[in-house]
Design a protein around this motif. Structure first.
Motif, PDB file in Angstrom:
ATOM      1  N   ALA A 137       6.077  23.729  11.306  1.00 36.60           N
ATOM      2  CA  ALA A 137       5.576  22.362  11.490  1.00 36.60           C
ATOM      3  C   ALA A 137       4.417  22.009  10.549  1.00 36.60           C
ATOM      4  O   ALA A 137       4.454  20.953   9.913  1.00 36.60           O
ATOM      5  CB  ALA A 137       5.190  22.132  12.943  1.00 36.60           C
ATOM      6  N   PRO A 138       3.383  22.841  10.429  1.00 39.61           N
ATOM      7  CA  PRO A 138       2.295  22.465   9.511  1.00 39.61           C
ATOM      8  C   PRO A 138       2.751  22.366   8.056  1.00 39.61           C
ATOM      9  O   PRO A 138       2.300  21.483   7.319  1.00 39.61           O
ATOM     10  CB  PRO A 138       1.269  23.590   9.673  1.00 39.61           C
ATOM     11  N   VAL A 139       3.672  23.234   7.661  1.00 40.27           N
ATOM     12  CA  VAL A 139       4.191  23.191   6.292  1.00 40.27           C
ATOM     13  C   VAL A 139       4.964  21.894   6.079  1.00 40.27           C
ATOM     14  O   VAL A 139       4.773  21.197   5.085  1.00 40.27           O
ATOM     15  CB  VAL A 139       5.081  24.420   6.002  1.00 40.27           C
ATOM     16  N   TRP A 140       5.828  21.547   7.037  1.00 37.99           N
ATOM     17  CA  TRP A 140       6.615  20.327   6.936  1.00 37.99           C
ATOM     18  C   TRP A 140       5.708  19.094   6.908  1.00 37.99           C
ATOM     19  O   TRP A 140       5.904  18.189   6.091  1.00 37.99           O
ATOM     20  CB  TRP A 140       7.590  20.250   8.103  1.00 37.99           C
ATOM     21  N   LEU A 199       1.976  14.955   1.521  1.00 41.40           N
ATOM     22  CA  LEU A 199       1.719  15.047   0.081  1.00 41.40           C
ATOM     23  C   LEU A 199       2.789  14.350  -0.745  1.00 41.40           C
ATOM     24  O   LEU A 199       2.505  13.852  -1.827  1.00 41.40           O
ATOM     25  CB  LEU A 199       1.615  16.516  -0.336  1.00 41.40           C
ATOM     26  N   ARG A 200       4.010  14.337  -0.233  1.00 42.31           N
ATOM     27  CA  ARG A 200       5.114  13.765  -1.001  1.00 42.31           C
ATOM     28  C   ARG A 200       6.031  12.969  -0.073  1.00 42.31           C
ATOM     29  O   ARG A 200       7.095  13.440   0.324  1.00 42.31           O
ATOM     30  CB  ARG A 200       5.886  14.901  -1.648  1.00 42.31           C
ATOM     31  N   PRO A 201       5.593  11.762   0.305  1.00 39.57           N
ATOM     32  CA  PRO A 201       6.430  10.976   1.224  1.00 39.57           C
ATOM     33  C   PRO A 201       7.745  10.582   0.561  1.00 39.57           C
ATOM     34  O   PRO A 201       7.814  10.471  -0.667  1.00 39.57           O
ATOM     35  CB  PRO A 201       5.577   9.744   1.519  1.00 39.57           C
ATOM     36  N   PRO A 202       8.783  10.398   1.351  1.00 45.05           N
ATOM     37  CA  PRO A 202      10.072  10.025   0.769  1.00 45.05           C
ATOM     38  C   PRO A 202       9.989   8.656   0.113  1.00 45.05           C
ATOM     39  O   PRO A 202       9.315   7.766   0.596  1.00 45.05           O
ATOM     40  CB  PRO A 202      11.025  10.016   1.964  1.00 45.05           C
ATOM     41  N   ARG A 203      10.681   8.485  -0.995  1.00 48.72           N
ATOM     42  CA  ARG A 203      10.652   7.213  -1.719  1.00 48.72           C
ATOM     43  C   ARG A 203      11.632   6.213  -1.154  1.00 48.72           C
ATOM     44  O   ARG A 203      11.479   5.031  -1.326  1.00 48.72           O
ATOM     45  CB  ARG A 203      10.939   7.464  -3.191  1.00 48.72           C
ATOM     46  N   ARG A 204      12.648   6.696  -0.491  1.00 50.36           N
ATOM     47  CA  ARG A 204      13.629   5.789   0.099  1.00 50.36           C
ATOM     48  C   ARG A 204      14.116   6.392   1.412  1.00 50.36           C
ATOM     49  O   ARG A 204      13.948   7.578   1.667  1.00 50.36           O
ATOM     50  CB  ARG A 204      14.799   5.556  -0.847  1.00 50.36           C
ATOM     51  N   MET A 205      14.706   5.563   2.191  1.00 52.75           N
ATOM     52  CA  MET A 205      15.235   6.033   3.471  1.00 52.75           C
ATOM     53  C   MET A 205      16.436   6.936   3.216  1.00 52.75           C
ATOM     54  O   MET A 205      17.282   6.629   2.376  1.00 52.75           O
ATOM     55  CB  MET A 205      15.685   4.843   4.329  1.00 52.75           C
ATOM     56  N   PRO A 206      16.521   8.055   3.926  1.00 52.66           N
ATOM     57  CA  PRO A 206      17.695   8.915   3.750  1.00 52.66           C
ATOM     58  C   PRO A 206      18.938   8.232   4.304  1.00 52.66           C
ATOM     59  O   PRO A 206      18.862   7.433   5.226  1.00 52.66           O
ATOM     60  CB  PRO A 206      17.347  10.162   4.548  1.00 52.66           C
ATOM     61  N   ARG A 207      20.065   8.542   3.703  1.00 54.53           N
ATOM     62  CA  ARG A 207      21.325   7.991   4.192  1.00 54.53           C
ATOM     63  C   ARG A 207      21.665   8.610   5.536  1.00 54.53           C
ATOM     64  O   ARG A 207      21.415   9.796   5.756  1.00 54.53           O
ATOM     65  CB  ARG A 207      22.440   8.286   3.210  1.00 54.53           C
ATOM     66  N   ARG A 223       0.849  -1.189   0.000  1.00 51.33           N
ATOM     67  CA  ARG A 223       0.000   0.000   0.000  1.00 51.33           C
ATOM     68  C   ARG A 223       0.882   1.235   0.000  1.00 51.33           C
ATOM     69  O   ARG A 223       1.959   1.225   0.578  1.00 51.33           O
ATOM     70  CB  ARG A 223      -0.869   0.019   1.260  1.00 51.33           C
ATOM     71  N   PRO A 224       0.413   2.301  -0.655  1.00 50.52           N
ATOM     72  CA  PRO A 224       1.211   3.524  -0.595  1.00 50.52           C
ATOM     73  C   PRO A 224       1.282   4.018   0.851  1.00 50.52           C
ATOM     74  O   PRO A 224       0.291   4.005   1.562  1.00 50.52           O
ATOM     75  CB  PRO A 224       0.453   4.510  -1.486  1.00 50.52           C
ATOM     76  N   ARG A 225       2.453   4.432   1.259  1.00 51.79           N
ATOM     77  CA  ARG A 225       2.667   4.856   2.630  1.00 51.79           C
ATOM     78  C   ARG A 225       2.494   6.363   2.751  1.00 51.79           C
ATOM     79  O   ARG A 225       3.193   7.122   2.113  1.00 51.79           O
ATOM     80  CB  ARG A 225       4.080   4.469   3.050  1.00 51.79           C
ATOM     81  N   LEU A 226       1.533   6.755   3.597  1.00 52.65           N
ATOM     82  CA  LEU A 226       1.294   8.177   3.796  1.00 52.65           C
ATOM     83  C   LEU A 226       1.746   8.638   5.175  1.00 52.65           C
ATOM     84  O   LEU A 226       1.661   9.801   5.496  1.00 52.65           O
ATOM     85  CB  LEU A 226      -0.192   8.502   3.616  1.00 52.65           C
ATOM     86  N   GLY A 227       2.208   7.702   6.016  1.00 56.14           N
ATOM     87  CA  GLY A 227       2.634   8.059   7.353  1.00 56.14           C
ATOM     88  C   GLY A 227       3.920   8.859   7.344  1.00 56.14           C
ATOM     89  O   GLY A 227       4.620   8.939   6.345  1.00 56.14           O
ATOM     90  N   ILE A 228       4.223   9.427   8.478  1.00 54.27           N
ATOM     91  CA  ILE A 228       5.442  10.215   8.627  1.00 54.27           C
ATOM     92  C   ILE A 228       6.351   9.472   9.580  1.00 54.27           C
ATOM     93  O   ILE A 228       5.955   9.141  10.692  1.00 54.27           O
ATOM     94  CB  ILE A 228       5.105  11.619   9.158  1.00 54.27           C
ATOM     95  N   ALA A 229       7.550   9.197   9.146  1.00 51.49           N
ATOM     96  CA  ALA A 229       8.502   8.459   9.968  1.00 51.49           C
ATOM     97  C   ALA A 229       8.742   9.200  11.275  1.00 51.49           C
ATOM     98  O   ALA A 229       8.958  10.402  11.289  1.00 51.49           O
ATOM     99  CB  ALA A 229       9.812   8.285   9.207  1.00 51.49           C
TER     100      ALA A 229
END
Length: 151
Positions: free
Chosen positions: A103-106, A112-120, A19-25
């Motif tokens: 915070a609301p902007v972030w 709206l645009r979750p990261p596609r991969r984990m940041p290094r 499923r597409p992930r919309l959560g925030i890490a």
């Protein structure tokens, strides 16, 4: 095994489609609950202070030490922002005001645009410099709050 059977066996092993992930890490239900409880307590204190006319420090750190904490003034800053007075909010606590505005902007951008991969992970020196910068910003803000509250 026929090619069709082998393809269906591979598909069965793959499990359900992702499923597409919309959560925030990092934004866990516990963090959301603590933030919601804090916000409700702040609102309750403000309502009680306005209803009774009795003011006073709601900060436990300030009540114990007599000095404002690094977040002192954030309730007044939030009320000033809600009243459409951003400069007044900045005067109460610049760091908390900036965080309240950012915070609301972030959150919206992350939803709206979750990261596609984990940041290094950051290199050790870069991480140490960022921590040093963060501590310096908090310390400078705290010094400002102490100065502002003493005037």
């Amino acid at each position: 095994m026929t090619p069709v059977e082998s393809a269906s066996a591979i598909a069965a092993d793959a499990g359900p489609p992702a499923r597409p992930r919309l959560g925030i890490a990092g934004l866990t239900p516990t963090i959301i609950a603590v933030a919601a409880i804090w916000a409700l307590l702040v609102v309750a204190v403000v309502i009680l202070q306005r209803a009774t006319g009795v003011g006073g420090a709601t900060c436990l750190f300030r009540r114990i030490t007599g000095f404002p904490c690094a977040a002192c003034g954030s309730t007044r800053a939030a009320l000033s922002l809600a009243a459409g007075q951003p400069l007044r909010a900045l005067a109460f606590n610049p760091l908390m005001t900036a965080l309240m505005l950012a915070a609301p902007v972030w959150l919206a951008l992350r939803l709206l645009r979750p990261p596609r991969r984990m940041p290094r992970p950051l290199a050790g020196r870069v991480r140490a410099l960022l921590w040093l910068l963060a501590v310096g910003v908090v310390a400078a803000n705290w010094a400002y709050v102490i100065w502002h509250e003493s005037r």
